[in-house]
Design an enzyme around this catalytic site. Structure first.
Site, PDB file in Angstrom:
ATOM      1  N   ALA A   1     -12.158 -13.200  15.937  1.00 41.44           N
ATOM      2  CA  ALA A   1     -11.235 -14.064  16.871  1.00 41.44           C
ATOM      3  C   ALA A   1     -10.257 -12.956  17.534  1.00 41.44           C
ATOM      4  O   ALA A   1      -9.548 -12.172  16.898  1.00 41.44           O
ATOM      5  CB  ALA A   1     -10.554 -15.006  16.163  1.00 41.44           C
ATOM      6  N   LYS A   2     -10.132 -12.891  18.936  1.00 44.32           N
ATOM      7  CA  LYS A   2      -9.310 -12.408  19.681  1.00 44.32           C
ATOM      8  C   LYS A   2      -7.843 -12.929  20.004  1.00 44.32           C
ATOM      9  O   LYS A   2      -8.147 -13.872  20.635  1.00 44.32           O
ATOM     10  CB  LYS A   2      -9.826 -11.906  20.907  1.00 44.32           C
ATOM     11  N   ARG A   3      -6.867 -12.432  19.461  1.00 49.24           N
ATOM     12  CA  ARG A   3      -5.524 -13.235  19.784  1.00 49.24           C
ATOM     13  C   ARG A   3      -4.823 -12.761  20.795  1.00 49.24           C
ATOM     14  O   ARG A   3      -4.939 -11.501  21.341  1.00 49.24           O
ATOM     15  CB  ARG A   3      -4.541 -13.330  18.264  1.00 49.24           C
TER      16      ARG A   3
END
Length: 203
Positions: free
Chosen positions: A26-28
């Site tokens: 997941a890219k925050r």
């Protein structure tokens, strides 16, 4: 071996998540940062451009002194009102220590770790290892030292369908998209060797 911070590995934008032997993370919405705690207990937190971030995130710098000698790659994030707040990160930059201290009290930062670049307890320099081995060592580091906030292990899946569900379900919380990394890929500082899909589309 000389202790130095490596250049950050980058991702190229793609329309669709790739298939194959990939891990998906997941890219925050945060600040990309390399964090180092060397054997002399000196701590450096630097941006992708090399800017020293210790003054803006003193709570992370202080907590890092309790880590073993490591170099980590990850994202600095701040949660506010139930979602990631990038503007709160900006409020930490180029401010007086008093202003930063007030921000720390109201909205403390977290460091989401997604790669391990050096670990003295596991043989030192590890970027040449394949991703799957680096990830296993990173998970072992979290387990062995019982790391808790402000340290967070980045969610990872080998299931592309699950990664796509993250893009749908986690977007309201500030997840920008998903980064795909080849399981056998080494860490190549400065290279765009990862793939990043920012927006969900109905496949």
């Amino acid at each position: 071996m000389e202790w130095r911070l490596p250049e950050a590995m980058l991702a190229k934008a793609v329309k669709d998540l790739p298939t194959g032997p990939f891990a998906y993370e997941a890219k925050r919405d945060g600040f990309r940062a390399i964090l180092s705690r060397n054997p002399e207990y000196a701590v450096e937190i630097r941006s992708r451009q090399g800017t020293l971030l210790n003054p803006g995130f003193p709570e992370l710098a202080a907590a890092a002194r309790d880590l073993p000698p490591v170099i980590l790659d990850g994202e600095i994030v701040i949660w506010h009102d139930g979602r990631l707040a990038f503007v709160r990160l900006l409020r930490r930059l180029n401010r007086s220590p008093e202003s930063v201290a007030a921000e720390v009290r109201s909205t403390p930062a977290h460091y989401v770790v997604f790669d391990l670049l050096r670990d003295e307890g596991a043989g030192g320099n590890v970027p040449r290892l394949p991703y799957q081995d680096r990830r296993a060592r990173l998970e072992a580091l979290f387990a062995e030292h019982e790391l808790k906030p402000p340290w967070t292990l980045c969610p990872m899946t080998l299931d592309r369908s699950e990664a796509l569900s993250w893009m749908r379900e986690w977007a309201p919380a500030g997840i920008e998209g998903v980064v795909a990394k080849r399981l056998a890929g080494t860490y190549q500082g400065g290279a765009r060797g990862w793939e990043k899909a920012r927006k969900w589309t109905p496949w």
